[in-house]
Motif scaffolding. Sequence first.
Motif, PDB file in Angstrom:
ATOM      1  N   TRP A 260       0.847  -1.203   0.000  1.00 47.33           N
ATOM      2  CA  TRP A 260       0.000   0.000   0.000  1.00 47.33           C
ATOM      3  C   TRP A 260       0.875   1.243   0.000  1.00 47.33           C
ATOM      4  CZ3 TRP A 260      -0.516   4.127   3.434  1.00 47.33           C
ATOM      5  CH2 TRP A 260      -1.624   4.958   3.244  1.00 47.33           C
ATOM      6  N   ILE A 261       0.490   2.233  -0.817  1.00 55.95           N
ATOM      7  CA  ILE A 261       1.259   3.467  -0.944  1.00 55.95           C
ATOM      8  C   ILE A 261       0.301   4.649  -0.813  1.00 55.95           C
ATOM      9  CG2 ILE A 261       2.830   4.792  -2.409  1.00 55.95           C
ATOM     10  CD1 ILE A 261       3.416   2.191  -3.933  1.00 55.95           C
ATOM     11  N   PRO A 262       0.607   5.630   0.045  1.00 46.81           N
ATOM     12  CA  PRO A 262      -0.242   6.826   0.122  1.00 46.81           C
ATOM     13  C   PRO A 262      -0.444   7.422  -1.272  1.00 46.81           C
ATOM     14  CG  PRO A 262       1.397   6.860   1.867  1.00 46.81           C
ATOM     15  CD  PRO A 262       1.753   5.707   0.972  1.00 46.81           C
ATOM     16  N   GLN A 263      -1.642   7.911  -1.541  1.00 45.91           N
ATOM     17  CA  GLN A 263      -2.000   8.266  -2.909  1.00 45.91           C
ATOM     18  C   GLN A 263      -1.132   9.369  -3.495  1.00 45.91           C
ATOM     19  OE1 GLN A 263      -4.281   6.278  -4.421  1.00 45.91           O
ATOM     20  NE2 GLN A 263      -3.468   7.232  -6.274  1.00 45.91           N
ATOM     21  N   ASP A 264      -0.717  10.344  -2.687  1.00 48.93           N
ATOM     22  CA  ASP A 264       0.108  11.417  -3.245  1.00 48.93           C
ATOM     23  C   ASP A 264       1.470  10.890  -3.682  1.00 48.93           C
ATOM     24  OD1 ASP A 264       0.739  10.948  -0.589  1.00 48.93           O
ATOM     25  OD2 ASP A 264       1.351  13.006  -0.182  1.00 48.93           O
ATOM     26  N   ILE A 265       2.039   9.967  -2.899  1.00 41.62           N
ATOM     27  CA  ILE A 265       3.317   9.367  -3.281  1.00 41.62           C
ATOM     28  C   ILE A 265       3.136   8.482  -4.513  1.00 41.62           C
ATOM     29  CG2 ILE A 265       5.140   7.775  -2.554  1.00 41.62           C
ATOM     30  CD1 ILE A 265       4.777   8.733   0.269  1.00 41.62           C
ATOM     31  N   PHE A 266       2.049   7.707  -4.523  1.00 42.17           N
ATOM     32  CA  PHE A 266       1.773   6.828  -5.666  1.00 42.17           C
ATOM     33  C   PHE A 266       1.683   7.641  -6.956  1.00 42.17           C
ATOM     34  CE2 PHE A 266      -0.938   4.504  -8.579  1.00 42.17           C
ATOM     35  CZ  PHE A 266      -0.487   3.200  -8.464  1.00 42.17           C
ATOM     36  N   ASN A 267       0.950   8.741  -6.914  1.00 43.19           N
ATOM     37  CA  ASN A 267       0.791   9.575  -8.111  1.00 43.19           C
ATOM     38  C   ASN A 267       2.126  10.147  -8.574  1.00 43.19           C
ATOM     39  OD1 ASN A 267      -1.951   9.088  -8.003  1.00 43.19           O
ATOM     40  ND2 ASN A 267      -2.438  11.017  -6.972  1.00 43.19           N
ATOM     41  N   THR A 268       2.936  10.606  -7.616  1.00 45.81           N
ATOM     42  CA  THR A 268       4.238  11.183  -7.955  1.00 45.81           C
ATOM     43  C   THR A 268       5.147  10.147  -8.608  1.00 45.81           C
ATOM     44  OG1 THR A 268       4.107  12.778  -6.147  1.00 45.81           O
ATOM     45  CG2 THR A 268       6.291  12.311  -7.021  1.00 45.81           C
ATOM     46  N   LEU A 269       5.209   8.954  -8.011  1.00 46.28           N
ATOM     47  CA  LEU A 269       6.087   7.907  -8.542  1.00 46.28           C
ATOM     48  C   LEU A 269       5.595   7.399  -9.894  1.00 46.28           C
ATOM     49  CD1 LEU A 269       6.861   5.839  -5.306  1.00 46.28           C
ATOM     50  CD2 LEU A 269       8.229   7.633  -6.379  1.00 46.28           C
ATOM     51  N   LYS A 270       4.293   7.398 -10.093  1.00 46.22           N
ATOM     52  CA  LYS A 270       3.757   6.964 -11.387  1.00 46.22           C
ATOM     53  C   LYS A 270       4.078   7.985 -12.473  1.00 46.22           C
ATOM     54  CE  LYS A 270      -0.382   4.994 -13.500  1.00 46.22           C
ATOM     55  NZ  LYS A 270      -1.845   4.762 -13.374  1.00 46.22           N
ATOM     56  N   GLU A 271       3.964   9.261 -12.134  1.00 47.58           N
ATOM     57  CA  GLU A 271       4.297  10.317 -13.092  1.00 47.58           C
ATOM     58  C   GLU A 271       5.765  10.262 -13.488  1.00 47.58           C
ATOM     59  OE1 GLU A 271       3.210  13.916 -11.193  1.00 47.58           O
ATOM     60  OE2 GLU A 271       1.038  13.549 -11.302  1.00 47.58           O
ATOM     61  N   GLN A 272       6.613   9.862 -12.553  1.00 46.99           N
ATOM     62  CA  GLN A 272       8.048   9.800 -12.818  1.00 46.99           C
ATOM     63  C   GLN A 272       8.471   8.495 -13.479  1.00 46.99           C
ATOM     64  OE1 GLN A 272       9.738  10.484  -8.966  1.00 46.99           O
ATOM     65  NE2 GLN A 272       9.305  12.679  -8.981  1.00 46.99           N
ATOM     66  N   GLY A 273       7.505   7.594 -13.714  1.00 43.58           N
ATOM     67  CA  GLY A 273       7.824   6.334 -14.359  1.00 43.58           C
ATOM     68  C   GLY A 273       8.449   5.307 -13.439  1.00 43.58           C
ATOM     69  N   ILE A 274       8.443   5.579 -12.142  1.00 44.74           N
ATOM     70  CA  ILE A 274       8.999   4.620 -11.181  1.00 44.74           C
ATOM     71  C   ILE A 274       7.984   3.517 -10.892  1.00 44.74           C
ATOM     72  CG2 ILE A 274       9.797   4.363  -8.798  1.00 44.74           C
ATOM     73  CD1 ILE A 274      11.017   7.156  -9.030  1.00 44.74           C
ATOM     74  N   ILE A 275       6.702   3.882 -10.864  1.00 42.22           N
ATOM     75  CA  ILE A 275       5.629   2.890 -10.788  1.00 42.22           C
ATOM     76  C   ILE A 275       5.039   2.738 -12.182  1.00 42.22           C
ATOM     77  CG2 ILE A 275       3.301   2.441  -9.932  1.00 42.22           C
ATOM     78  CD1 ILE A 275       4.071   3.636  -7.301  1.00 42.22           C
TER      79      ILE A 275
END
Length: 614
Positions: free
Chosen positions: A576-591
Amino acid sequence: MLSRLAKRNCRLVKSVRPIVPTAIVRFQSTTAEPKEVFTKLSDTADPQRSQFFQYTWGSWLTDDKLKKKQRETVFSIEGISTLVDELNGHKGDGTINTPKQLKDGTSILSHNLNEEILGKLGQGTSKLLIKSIASVYEGKHHRIYKLLLSTGKELALRIPYKLESDFAISAKIKSEVATLDFLNLKLGLNVPKVLAYGESKSNQLQTPFILQEFIDGSLLMKNWNPLLPDSEGSAKHLKEVIDPIADFNDKLLSITFNKYGSLYFKNDVDVKLQSDLPYEGETDNVLANRWRIGPSVERPFTKNKGKLTKAQIEQYSGPWTNPVDVITSVADIELENAKTRLSLVQADAGEVTSEDLLKKQVTTFEHFKQIGAKLLNPTSKSIMNVEELFKPRLYVPDLDPLNVIVKDGEHYFVDFEGATIKPFILTNYPNFVAYHGAKVFDLEQDIPGYNEMDEVEKQQYEFMYYKTRNERLWEVELNNKRHDLIAVASPHIKLLKSPYIQTLEMKSDKDYLYIEGSIIQLQAMWDSYVANELTNTSESEFPVEYTEAELDQHQTDLQEFQLETVSTPFAASGGWIPQDIFNTLKEQGIIVETEDGQYKLETEKMLDEEPKQD
């Protein structure tokens, strides 16, 4: 002699759960306060209404859609509007009556229906209306909505997630409401007053729920800094959080019950249990006939038991009169659960967990069953005040600064899900102070070469020291208030009950390794514990037989699991990842989302780039 053996034994098996110091966690949520989501009550086509019920506070790397679906909290907005107005018509004079069931299946506590909580209708107004509903909290087990009434008063609507069986959710709601009622009426504690509840979806809200007064204030957690460096005022600052929780816990311990289990209203337990008083000495006839002790709703009897039938669970969930049964029943139900899941895997009937893993779970719980009844001696002469330690007392598993609201200088306690009556010796410290790792009481004396270490290495030992210090502060408060129960702080008692505690704290299927490790850890000291009459057996032979190959395999499996936990980002939170971190990492291509709808971490990119925080 026992203290020397304890030190020797702690070096034999490193089976404690790995702890990652929060000071070196790389990703931290930047969301300071939850965002409220509103919907228009009169507009069923409001585009916000769907989001209003959806889980939004985080995402999972695996099975994200399924887990969010389980956490949808759809309820009838029209139904809650009708119920609130109906409650206004049931206002009474404060007389304490048994819970009353309305035609739709909702139960109400009429003595809590008053102007202080619901407010007073304005002149010429005949209906109590809801002006707005806001989603204000999405927790691990439930979601909370705040209702603003036309009188200006506010209520809290709690909706449980669909993470457990209907039977488990029903039992937990009935028990929690009765526990809140007991804490309010019998002990006079600051807890929310319940107005109405639905144990199932057979009501006008079309979902299980608890409707209670809304406590508006600030969380005590805002004052909690567990890694606060030592200074002249540090102990005082930490005690500002520890002391009110310790005071509340002390009041919980003031009542000794007649059985072990969980609290319910009298009519909610089997008729065979209704004649048994929950405790002695009640002079108020209204209260004497109000509560009874029924089956336990503690975590082992509800969590991840969806593959068991109601009959299977009731076979083990109590209530009990023998304290040893509190331990053995946990071993029994976990063994039953593992065997049931294994049979489903072998029959290809919907269970997807590894067959090999479930077989290992079965073996571990068989070992726990072999040793469970022998762990602690209820009549031991070596345990100070052993009789007091084994008496039935109320235990709340979620005593935490996150569940304490400070309002006008008063502390209000919320969230009593899973509360149970058990021997105090089998309870664990609150999670915010509990520490199962190696103890560090003095950095310079206990850690050779500490002053010569680099800062990163120092941080790791400082973390261990702060955790030790915080737990010690809790124990000091316990000793000050209930010296007769302080034997629970003994490292030998902690070691002996560790298999039981580790089972209660299972979060993932592989956590069986910690349970097995806690059993193995007892082997080196078993004969000494038997000789000192700490165990509930006079046989010095260890109850579980291990081969060298089995011990080696367990150590290998445990080390691999611990390495996986500490080296895999977000493994400790189950992905589980807090949504703000999840969104940031997805935008950066890490997720990155995979073809099958799952997510994966591009670890190389994560190491190359320091994620940006908005």
